[in-house]
Scaffold this motif. Structure first.
Motif, PDB file in Angstrom:
ATOM      1  N   GLY A  17      47.079  71.627  64.362  1.00 53.58           N
ATOM      2  CA  GLY A  17      46.055  71.505  63.334  1.00 53.58           C
ATOM      3  C   GLY A  17      46.145  70.216  62.539  1.00 53.58           C
ATOM      4  O   GLY A  17      45.772  70.186  61.369  1.00 53.58           O
ATOM      5  N   LYS A  18      46.600  69.148  63.189  1.00 57.70           N
ATOM      6  CA  LYS A  18      46.849  67.903  62.458  1.00 57.70           C
ATOM      7  C   LYS A  18      45.560  67.322  61.890  1.00 57.70           C
ATOM      8  O   LYS A  18      45.535  66.835  60.766  1.00 57.70           O
ATOM      9  CB  LYS A  18      47.519  66.897  63.385  1.00 57.70           C
ATOM     10  CG  LYS A  18      47.915  65.599  62.707  1.00 57.70           C
ATOM     11  CD  LYS A  18      48.638  64.675  63.665  1.00 57.70           C
ATOM     12  CE  LYS A  18      49.972  65.253  64.054  1.00 57.70           C
ATOM     13  NZ  LYS A  18      50.751  64.318  64.914  1.00 57.70           N
ATOM     14  N   ARG A  19      44.466  67.355  62.664  1.00 54.52           N
ATOM     15  CA  ARG A  19      43.215  66.767  62.187  1.00 54.52           C
ATOM     16  C   ARG A  19      42.682  67.513  60.974  1.00 54.52           C
ATOM     17  O   ARG A  19      42.263  66.895  59.989  1.00 54.52           O
ATOM     18  CB  ARG A  19      42.183  66.772  63.312  1.00 54.52           C
ATOM     19  CG  ARG A  19      42.514  65.811  64.451  1.00 54.52           C
ATOM     20  CD  ARG A  19      41.420  65.809  65.493  1.00 54.52           C
ATOM     21  NE  ARG A  19      41.709  64.874  66.569  1.00 54.52           N
ATOM     22  CZ  ARG A  19      40.927  64.694  67.629  1.00 54.52           C
ATOM     23  NH1 ARG A  19      39.795  65.399  67.747  1.00 54.52           N
ATOM     24  NH2 ARG A  19      41.255  63.821  68.566  1.00 54.52           N
ATOM     25  N   TRP A  20      42.668  68.837  61.066  1.00 49.15           N
ATOM     26  CA  TRP A  20      42.170  69.610  59.936  1.00 49.15           C
ATOM     27  C   TRP A  20      43.071  69.448  58.720  1.00 49.15           C
ATOM     28  O   TRP A  20      42.590  69.419  57.580  1.00 49.15           O
ATOM     29  CB  TRP A  20      42.054  71.086  60.321  1.00 49.15           C
ATOM     30  CG  TRP A  20      40.917  71.370  61.239  1.00 49.15           C
ATOM     31  CD1 TRP A  20      40.975  71.684  62.565  1.00 49.15           C
ATOM     32  CD2 TRP A  20      39.527  71.335  60.904  1.00 49.15           C
ATOM     33  NE1 TRP A  20      39.717  71.852  63.085  1.00 49.15           N
ATOM     34  CE2 TRP A  20      38.801  71.645  62.086  1.00 49.15           C
ATOM     35  CE3 TRP A  20      38.823  71.072  59.727  1.00 49.15           C
ATOM     36  CZ2 TRP A  20      37.416  71.703  62.112  1.00 49.15           C
ATOM     37  CZ3 TRP A  20      37.436  71.129  59.751  1.00 49.15           C
ATOM     38  CH2 TRP A  20      36.746  71.437  60.933  1.00 49.15           C
ATOM     39  N   ARG A  21      44.360  69.347  58.968  1.00 45.35           N
ATOM     40  CA  ARG A  21      45.286  69.148  57.855  1.00 45.35           C
ATOM     41  C   ARG A  21      45.052  67.799  57.192  1.00 45.35           C
ATOM     42  O   ARG A  21      45.121  67.669  55.967  1.00 45.35           O
ATOM     43  CB  ARG A  21      46.721  69.261  58.356  1.00 45.35           C
ATOM     44  CG  ARG A  21      47.743  69.263  57.225  1.00 45.35           C
ATOM     45  CD  ARG A  21      49.122  69.699  57.691  1.00 45.35           C
ATOM     46  NE  ARG A  21      49.591  68.900  58.801  1.00 45.35           N
ATOM     47  CZ  ARG A  21      49.759  69.357  60.045  1.00 45.35           C
ATOM     48  NH1 ARG A  21      49.461  70.610  60.329  1.00 45.35           N
ATOM     49  NH2 ARG A  21      50.207  68.573  61.006  1.00 45.35           N
TER      50      ARG A  21
END
Length: 308
Positions: free
Chosen positions: A252-256
Motif C-alpha cells: 500500500g505504498k502509493r496510498w500511504r
C-alpha cells in the motif's frame, strides 16, 4: 518553583494556548475550511512530486552514510540537493504561497472577530498586483535564505561526516557532529518562525521585503523559544509522516504516500494559522516588553502597537 521552571511553564502554556486557538479557527467558519481546501489542491500535487524527489535524495544520502564515498557524494547527493532546491524555488514555493495567502487572511479575520473573508475578497487580493508583488518579494527573500541555510548546513554536515569516518573517527568527533547538527536544527527552527512571521507581516501589514524581515525580528525578539517550540511541532509532524511513507514497507505504498501528502498539506495550513496567532501574540508581548522599559517613550509604544 524557581525562575527557570516558571519560565518553562509559561512557555508551555503559551505554546498550548496558541495551538488551541489555531486549531479552533476552522470550526468558526465553514467558509474558511472550503477556501483552505481549494487553495491546498495545487499544493497537494506539487508536494507529490516534491516527495518523490526528496525520497530519491534520502536514498542517496543513506547510501553515503552506509559507505561514505566522495564520488557518490559529488555525483549523486549534491545533484539531488540542487534538483530539490530548484523544485522548491518555483512550483512548491508558489503553491505554498497561495495556501499561505488564503490561510493567513482567513485566520486573521477569525482571530480578530471580523466578518469571514469571502471567495470574491480572496480573489481580489490575489490579483492585486502591488500586494502580490510585495508578498512575493518577501517570500522570495525568505525562500532563498531558508533554502540556502538548509543546503549549506546539509552539505557541510555530510562532508564533515565523510571526512571524519574516513580519517579520524572517534567518540569526540562523533559527539561534536551530533552537537553541531542539533544546534543547526534548533537555530533553523527559530529562524523559520521569524521568517514565517515576516510573510504574515507582509500580508497583513503591507510591509514587504527587508522591512518585513526586520519587523519580524523585532517582534519575535524574546520569543525565540516559543517560536522554536511551535515550529518543532510541525517539523516532527512532517518528518514523522515522511518516515512512515518512506520506510513503512511496500504494501500500500502509493496510498500511504497520498495519505501522507494530504496530512502534510493539512499540517501546512495549520502552520500558517499558528503563525497568524503567533504574530498577534508577538505584537502583544512586544508592547508589554516595551512598556516595561523605563527609557522608552510613549511614541515608541504606539508605533509598535500599530505594527510599524
Amino acid at each position: 518553583m524557581n525562575g527557570n521552571e516558571m519560565e518553562n511553564h509559561t512557555h508551555m502554556l503559551n505554546l498550548f494556548s496558541i495551538l488551541r486557538e489555531a486549531f479552533m479557527i476552522p470550526f468558526k467558519s465553514t467558509n474558511t475550511i472550503v477556501l483552505c481546501f481549494l487553495a491546498s489542491v495545487p499544493l497537494f500535487f506539487s508536494l507529490v512530486f516534491h516527495e518523490m524527489i526528496l525520497r530519491q535524495a534520502l536514498v542517496v544520502f543513506s547510501d553515503v552514510l552506509r559507505e561514505p564515498d566522495a564520488g557518490t557524494m559529488a555525483n549523486g547527493f549534491f545533484y539531488k540537493l540542487v534538483l530539490l532546491a530548484l523544485y522548491r524555488l518555483l512550483p512548491l514555493h508558489l503553491s505554498e504561497l497561495c495556501v499561505a495567502a488564503v490561510t493567513v487572511e482567513s485566520a486573521s479575520r477569525m482571530y480578530t472577530s471580523e466578518k469571514p473573508i469571502t471567495v470574491v475578497e480572496i480573489v481580489r487580493r490575489l490579483v492585486d498586483k502591488e500586494r502580490c508583488k510585495g508578498v512575493l518579494v518577501t517570500s522570495t527573500y525568505v525562500h532563498f535564505v531558508s533554502t540556502g541555510f538548509l543546503l549549506v548546513s546539509t552539505w557541510l554536515v555530510t562532508n564533515y561526516y565523510i571526512i571524519v569516518v574516513n580519517f579520524f573517527y572517534n567518540s569526540f568527533t562523533a559527539a561534536f557532529l551530533r552537537t553541531v547538527s542539533v544546534a543547526l536544527l534548533v537555530k533553523f527552527l527559530e529562524w523559520t518562525a521569524m521568517w514565517n512571521v515576516s510573510i504574515v507581516v507582509s500580508m497583513l501589514e503591507g510591509i514587504h521585503g527587508a522591512d518585513a524581515l526586520g519587523l519580524s525580528v523585532h517582534l519575535c525578539r524574546g520569543s525565540e523559544r516559543r517560536g522554536f517550540l511551535l515550529m518543532l511541532v510541525f517539523f516532527v509532524w512532517g518528518v514523522g509522516l515522511r518516515f512512515t511513507c518512506f520506510y513503512g514497507g511496500s504494501h500500500g505504498k502509493r496510498w500511504r504516500m497520498v495519505a501522507g501528502v494530504g496530512l502534510i498539506c493539512m499540517g501546512k495550513v495549520m502552520k500558517w494559522m499558528v503563525c497568524v496567532i503567533y504574530f498577534y501574540r508577538c505584537k502583544e508581548w512586544t508592547v508589554e516588553r516595551v512598556d516595561d522599559e523605563e527609557n522608552r517613550s510613549p511614541a515608541d509604544c504606539s508605533r509598535i502597537r500599530a505594527g510599524k
